[in-house]
Design a protein around this motif. Structure first.
Motif, PDB file in Angstrom:
ATOM      1  N   LEU A 164       8.722  -3.415 -15.355  1.00  0.00           N
ATOM      2  CA  LEU A 164       7.949  -2.197 -15.213  1.00  0.00           C
ATOM      3  C   LEU A 164       7.002  -2.047 -16.396  1.00  0.00           C
ATOM      4  O   LEU A 164       7.305  -2.498 -17.506  1.00  0.00           O
ATOM      5  CB  LEU A 164       8.866  -0.971 -15.140  1.00  0.00           C
ATOM      6  N   VAL A 165       5.886  -1.383 -16.149  1.00  0.00           N
ATOM      7  CA  VAL A 165       4.926  -1.169 -17.226  1.00  0.00           C
ATOM      8  C   VAL A 165       5.542  -0.343 -18.348  1.00  0.00           C
ATOM      9  O   VAL A 165       5.148  -0.452 -19.512  1.00  0.00           O
ATOM     10  CB  VAL A 165       3.649  -0.488 -16.680  1.00  0.00           C
ATOM     11  N   GLU A 196       0.818  -1.212   0.000  1.00  0.00           N
ATOM     12  CA  GLU A 196       0.000   0.000   0.000  1.00  0.00           C
ATOM     13  C   GLU A 196       0.853   1.264   0.000  1.00  0.00           C
ATOM     14  O   GLU A 196       0.393   2.342  -0.349  1.00  0.00           O
ATOM     15  CB  GLU A 196      -0.937   0.000   1.214  1.00  0.00           C
ATOM     16  N   ASN A 197       2.108   1.142   0.438  1.00  0.00           N
ATOM     17  CA  ASN A 197       2.995   2.309   0.446  1.00  0.00           C
ATOM     18  C   ASN A 197       3.655   2.559  -0.911  1.00  0.00           C
ATOM     19  O   ASN A 197       4.231   3.610  -1.139  1.00  0.00           O
ATOM     20  CB  ASN A 197       4.080   2.140   1.515  1.00  0.00           C
ATOM     21  N   ILE A 198       3.612   1.545  -1.785  1.00  0.00           N
ATOM     22  CA  ILE A 198       4.182   1.683  -3.125  1.00  0.00           C
ATOM     23  C   ILE A 198       3.088   1.287  -4.102  1.00  0.00           C
ATOM     24  O   ILE A 198       2.904   0.120  -4.409  1.00  0.00           O
ATOM     25  CB  ILE A 198       5.428   0.795  -3.308  1.00  0.00           C
ATOM     26  N   ARG A 199       2.348   2.236  -4.576  1.00  0.00           N
ATOM     27  CA  ARG A 199       1.194   1.954  -5.411  1.00  0.00           C
ATOM     28  C   ARG A 199       1.612   1.246  -6.691  1.00  0.00           C
ATOM     29  O   ARG A 199       2.606   1.583  -7.320  1.00  0.00           O
ATOM     30  CB  ARG A 199       0.456   3.248  -5.743  1.00  0.00           C
ATOM     31  N   GLY A 200       0.830   0.237  -7.060  1.00  0.00           N
ATOM     32  CA  GLY A 200       1.076  -0.460  -8.319  1.00  0.00           C
ATOM     33  C   GLY A 200       2.134  -1.525  -8.253  1.00  0.00           C
ATOM     34  O   GLY A 200       2.536  -2.066  -9.289  1.00  0.00           O
ATOM     35  N   ASN A 201       2.581  -1.878  -7.056  1.00  0.00           N
ATOM     36  CA  ASN A 201       3.642  -2.872  -6.906  1.00  0.00           C
ATOM     37  C   ASN A 201       3.028  -4.225  -6.540  1.00  0.00           C
ATOM     38  O   ASN A 201       2.173  -4.310  -5.665  1.00  0.00           O
ATOM     39  CB  ASN A 201       4.615  -2.440  -5.810  1.00  0.00           C
ATOM     40  N   GLY A 207      -5.278  -4.164 -14.185  1.00  0.00           N
ATOM     41  CA  GLY A 207      -5.121  -4.420 -12.759  1.00  0.00           C
ATOM     42  C   GLY A 207      -4.515  -3.299 -11.957  1.00  0.00           C
ATOM     43  O   GLY A 207      -4.346  -3.426 -10.736  1.00  0.00           O
ATOM     44  N   GLY A 208      -4.149  -2.193 -12.601  1.00  0.00           N
ATOM     45  CA  GLY A 208      -3.564  -1.073 -11.882  1.00  0.00           C
ATOM     46  C   GLY A 208      -2.139  -1.294 -11.425  1.00  0.00           C
ATOM     47  O   GLY A 208      -1.616  -0.548 -10.588  1.00  0.00           O
ATOM     48  N   LEU A 218       5.928  -5.298 -11.601  1.00  0.00           N
ATOM     49  CA  LEU A 218       5.838  -6.686 -11.187  1.00  0.00           C
ATOM     50  C   LEU A 218       7.226  -7.184 -10.822  1.00  0.00           C
ATOM     51  O   LEU A 218       8.211  -6.839 -11.486  1.00  0.00           O
ATOM     52  CB  LEU A 218       5.268  -7.549 -12.311  1.00  0.00           C
ATOM     53  N   HIS A 219       7.296  -7.996  -9.789  1.00  0.00           N
ATOM     54  CA  HIS A 219       8.579  -8.608  -9.443  1.00  0.00           C
ATOM     55  C   HIS A 219       8.354 -10.060  -9.079  1.00  0.00           C
ATOM     56  O   HIS A 219       7.223 -10.480  -8.786  1.00  0.00           O
ATOM     57  CB  HIS A 219       9.293  -7.846  -8.323  1.00  0.00           C
TER      58      HIS A 219
END
Length: 362
Positions: free
Chosen positions: A179-180, A91-96, A128-129, A133-134
């Motif tokens: 990364l996107v 939640e602290n790093i949006r989109g992770n 998915g917002g 991705l890792h």
């Protein structure tokens, strides 16, 4: 409740859908040694977490918004093949988010994970917002790493003794990210091109080459010139799988050498230590394939490809002084001698000899 219910996704061969209560593992889908070695605890149903408990846990994690997960199913029969999920939403790093996956034992070797990963990555970035991705793997899990490389993920790091296997033992971890904004097609790991002449056939390595590689390493002549000890067949299968894809930064570009009309591994040849259009070529031969001219033909073809299609401007070959067969190969492929490093090479019998240098330019 803020459930992240996974939408149904479909590919050419697969249906990615929510897990159902009747998806319990069938006969032939039990966990095996590979699962125990490479999967984290409770990632798959098994003795420690039977199917009913595993399925209930997945439902709880989905309802709490901690994961988005899919059952990988056969598009024609709806038979469960494996699992793929997104988790670790920060939640602290949006989109992770982190990507994980596994296949039942009877579903491996068909490219299903590649197909599922491709679709889930597309959904994650487009709907998915997710913007990053890792994924993490056991460092020995070459098959999983190749899935990520083919999908365009890039390796960003390793750590030691920080990966816990399902059996409780610790091993090293290898980590990837995508990364996107990344150019996925440019980052995708691909196999080397298949090259063929009337004298030699050069193809990507594959896991079945492991046994022949082990025989090469046990050969006294190989052990002398390479100053190396034999590895196990299992190790060499993983090494062959790793070398089946191009990685210019780590191991370079490698080919399995075969005689025309044969798929049997006769040797290996690779372009390695690549930097600024310069590289070194290394090669080795199985004992039963020596003296047939295959290596000289392979070096000629690799050199042609490197200059005509690979973008290289300088190639070098280094040979221990006294290795007459390797010298003949270099000279036979029109590499010229350019000097020697004195007392540079340690042989398998403990002697230290000069290292002869040969090179070619376009």
């Amino acid at each position: 409740m803020s459930p992240r219910i996974a939408p149904v996704l479909q590919t050419k061969r697969l249906l990615l859908r929510p897990w159902r209560a009747d998806d319990a593992p069938r006969p032939g889908q039990e966990r095996d040694e590979i699962s125990e070695r490479f999967m984290p605890a409770n990632a798959q149903p098994g003795p420690a977490m039977p199917w009913d408990q595993w399925f209930a846990r997945r439902q709880r994690l989905t309802d709490s918004g901690e994961i988005v997960c899919w059952c990988i199913a056969d598009a024609g029969t709806d038979e469960p093949l494996g699992d793929i999920l997104l988790f670790g939403f920060d939640e602290n790093i949006r989109g992770n988010a982190e990507l994980g996956y596994w296949l039942h034992t009877n579903a491996r070797g068909h490219g299903y994970v590649d197909e599922a990963v491709e679709e889930v990555v597309r959904w994650a970035f487009e709907q998915g917002g997710v913007t990053r991705l890792h994924a993490g793997t056991d460092t020995d899990n070459i098959a999983s790493q190749n899935v990520l490389r083919r999908a365009g993920f890039r390796q960003w790091g390793n750590d030691r003794a920080n990966w816990t296997r399902m059996d409780g033992t610790a091993s090293d971890g290898t980590f990837f990210e995508l990364l996107v904004s990344d150019d996925r097609d440019a980052q995708r790991a691909v196999p080397p091109p298949t090259l063929q002449t009337d004298r030699v056939w050069l193809r990507p390595f594959c896991t079945r080459d492991g046994e022949r590689m082990t025989q090469v390493q046990a050969d006294p002549i190989t052990r002398l010139w390479f100053n190396s000890e034999p590895r196990t067949v299992a190790f060499n299968r993983e090494r062959a799988a790793q070398r089946s894809l191009i990685d210019r930064e780590r191991w370079g570009i490698w080919w399995a050498i075969c005689a025309p009309g044969s798929d049997e591994l006769a040797g290996g040849i690779g372009i390695q230590n690549i930097e600024n259009g310069e590289a070194e070529i290394g090669y080795w031969m199985h004992p039963d394939a020596r003296g047939q001219g295959l290596m000289t033909a392979a070096l000629r073809e690799i050199t042609r490809w490197a200059f005509a299609e690979g973008g290289f401007r300088h190639l070098a070959v280094q040979v221990a002084d006294g290795n007459a067969a390797s010298v003949r190969v270099a000279l036979g492929a029109d590499y010229r001698p350019v000097g020697a490093w004195h007392q540079r090479e340690v042989l398998g019998d403990g002697r230290v000899v000069d290292l002869l240098a040969f090179d070619r330019v376009p």
